[in-house]
Design a protein around this motif. Structure first.
Motif, PDB file in Angstrom:
ATOM      1  N   THR A  50       0.842  -1.147   0.090  1.00 27.46           N
ATOM      2  CA  THR A  50      -0.131   0.014  -0.002  1.00 27.46           C
ATOM      3  C   THR A  50       0.986   1.293  -0.022  1.00 27.46           C
ATOM      4  O   THR A  50       0.567   2.312  -0.744  1.00 27.46           O
ATOM      5  N   ASP A  51       1.896   1.461   0.728  1.00 24.15           N
ATOM      6  CA  ASP A  51       2.627   2.530   0.902  1.00 24.15           C
ATOM      7  C   ASP A  51       3.462   2.541  -0.495  1.00 24.15           C
ATOM      8  O   ASP A  51       3.858   3.825  -0.927  1.00 24.15           O
ATOM      9  N   TYR A  54       1.145   3.974  -2.985  1.00 26.78           N
ATOM     10  CA  TYR A  54       0.922   5.678  -2.624  1.00 26.78           C
ATOM     11  C   TYR A  54       2.147   6.383  -3.267  1.00 26.78           C
ATOM     12  O   TYR A  54       2.130   7.475  -3.783  1.00 26.78           O
ATOM     13  N   ALA A 111      -4.076   3.229  -4.185  1.00 22.53           N
ATOM     14  CA  ALA A 111      -3.746   2.336  -3.007  1.00 22.53           C
ATOM     15  C   ALA A 111      -4.756   1.101  -3.087  1.00 22.53           C
ATOM     16  O   ALA A 111      -4.316   0.049  -2.485  1.00 22.53           O
ATOM     17  N   SER A 182     -10.096   4.599   5.749  1.00 20.39           N
ATOM     18  CA  SER A 182      -9.119   4.997   6.077  1.00 20.39           C
ATOM     19  C   SER A 182      -7.900   3.970   6.232  1.00 20.39           C
ATOM     20  O   SER A 182      -8.208   2.752   6.160  1.00 20.39           O
ATOM     21  N   ARG A 183      -6.526   4.178   6.616  1.00 21.79           N
ATOM     22  CA  ARG A 183      -5.651   2.899   6.769  1.00 21.79           C
ATOM     23  C   ARG A 183      -6.231   1.921   7.720  1.00 21.79           C
ATOM     24  O   ARG A 183      -6.692   2.364   8.661  1.00 21.79           O
TER      25      ARG A 183
END
Ligand code: ASP
Length: 439
Positions: A50-51, A54, A111, A182-183
């Motif tokens: 995911t990071d 992004y 994401a 959200s995360r």
């Protein structure tokens, strides 16, 4: 029986982890609906997919070249597909993703591909149907999750399939644009799917064997929590527990579906059961202790406050006008205190102070910073005499100055305000009397 199983990122970070998840699913025919996260960290210094997505998309948006970054993401998936010996190619998917990145489809879209692709792999690995979350989970134009529409569409869709994989973390607006929670939001998807199929249990598989009674960074080897109610968890989770996304309990709570937190690396452990209500006694008077640093208290004084109708509303209006939520509002006869998050409040403090003066005309306002709030939570507290007394004498013996006390109206929790510097000491003192000495 129907079980929904959600696997977190570290449970699906590599082919080896995927295999463990697969074994868990296959060992119980009732595990029919699977919600995967994106691949997480394989080791401590690793980066979550995911990071990676992004930061890759940030380059695309800035007009920089991002091909290499996308290639590293693709390699993460190829490693999993290869390790599982699947006949599956994500070539076309990655072409579409690249094209959409160039079209600047949005960071949420970017994401969400982490879960989307992992879902495709999971479905192929298990032989389950793949259902794109963008077709069954909906958000309105304001970005609010549309629970009822989602529940209707999803329930209908899932009633037509025996076994399916629904990727976590995202859904879509009416017009089909992707939107994420959200995360950590795959936990919410798991809960939504559980509600839609009226599951008997929502199993949330992660890398720990459930909740611990206290933060292991402060207390050595705290015991696990075997059973906890939704309400107790709410009291603990908003103070900083990180195992489960705090919004994940709401969809299942409506149907009274229990959540079972389990460990993919230790499937034989029973984990923590989160339930509506239980007659199971916990071993200790308290179910858990949690806390958080970084609060401010805004103390407002006005003579005869108790006789003035609407005073509290006017004070809180000032906070609302500046978009600040409050944590607690203890009050005295001529005083009212509002606890807020320091980082949210700091930039707006003077504006809020003048708004309180303008709206409520108090005598004085005094702000204190660097406070910590500690929640001591337990369904057993209500029927045990002297809990509060024991907490405060333990804190006094540990030389901790108590700055605020607030007992929730549910008698489920006692909230204690101390200075940030006393935070760890206070938690250790409370833990000692209830757990080590079992008083
Ligand atoms: N992959 C997303 C995140 O890292 C969502 C999730 O794992 O639940 O936050």
């Amino acid at each position: 029986m129907k079980k929904v199983v959600k696997f977190g990122g570290s449970s699906l970070a590599s082919a080896e982890q995927f295999r463990k998840a697969g074994d868990i699913i296959r060992s119980d025919a009732e595990r029919r609906y699977v919600v995967p996260s994106a691949p997480g960290k394989r080791y401590d210094k690793d980066t979550k997919v995911t990071d990676m997505l992004y930061s890759c998309y940030a380059k695309a948006e800035a007009g920089e070249e991002f091909k290499e970054d996308l290639k590293s993401i693709k390699e993460r998936y190829e490693e999993i597909i290869g390790g599982l010996k699947l006949e599956l190619s994500l070539e076309d998917e990655f072409k579409t993703i690249e094209k959409n990145f160039r079209k600047k489809e949005g960071a949420d879209y970017a994401a969400s591909r982490g879960e989307y692709l992992n879902g495709i792999i999971m479905a192929a690995y298990l032989g389950y149907e793949f259902i794109d979350a963008a077709t069954v989970i909906f958000f309105d134009e304001q970005g609010e999750f549309e629970s009822e529409k989602t529940n209707k569409v999803l329930a209908e869709r899932l009633s037509r399939t025996e076994r399916a994989v629904v990727p976590g973390f995202y859904g879509a607006y009416e017009d089909g644009r992707v939107k994420t929670f959200s995360r950590g939001g795959s936990d919410i998807t798991g809960s939504i799917v559980s509600r839609a199929v009226k599951a008997d249990v929502y199993e949330n598989w992660t890398d720990v064997s459930g909740f611990l009674l206290a933060d292991p960074r402060i207390i050595d080897n705290p015991p696990g929590i075997e059973n906890i109610t939704y309400r107790e968890l709410r009291e603990l989770s908003y103070m900083g527990a990180t195992v489960l996304h705090e919004d994940a309990i709401f969809p299942v709570r409506r149907e009274g579906i229990p959540i079972n937190i389990r460990n993919t690396n230790c499937p034989e452990a029973r984990g923590t059961w989160i339930v509506e209500s239980t007659c199971q006694k916990s071993k200790y008077v308290i179910t858990g202790i949690a806390g958080k640093k970084g609060f401010c208290s805004v103390n407002i004084e006005k003579d005869m406050m108790n006789a003035e109708i609407g005073f509290g509303r006017k004070v809180l209006q000032a906070f609302e006008d500046y978009g600040i939520s409050f944590e607690h509002v203890p009050s005295g006869i001529d005083t009212m205190t509002v606890f807020v998050h320091q980082d949210e409040f700091m930039d707006k403090e003077q504006k809020v102070v003048s708004a309180i003066h303008r709206l409520a005309d108090p005598d004085t306002i005094d702000i204190e910073s660097d406070l910590a709030l500690i929640a001591v939570v337990g369904r057993g507290m209500k029927s045990t005499r002297g809990t509060a007394g024991r907490i405060f004498s333990a804190l006094a013996h540990a030389n901790v100055n108590v700055r605020m006390i607030d007992q929730g109206s549910s008698e489920l929790n006692i909230i204690i305000g101390v200075s940030d510097d006393d935070f760890e000491n206070a938690i250790r003192a409370i833990y000692k009397i209830f757990v080590e000495l079992q008083l």
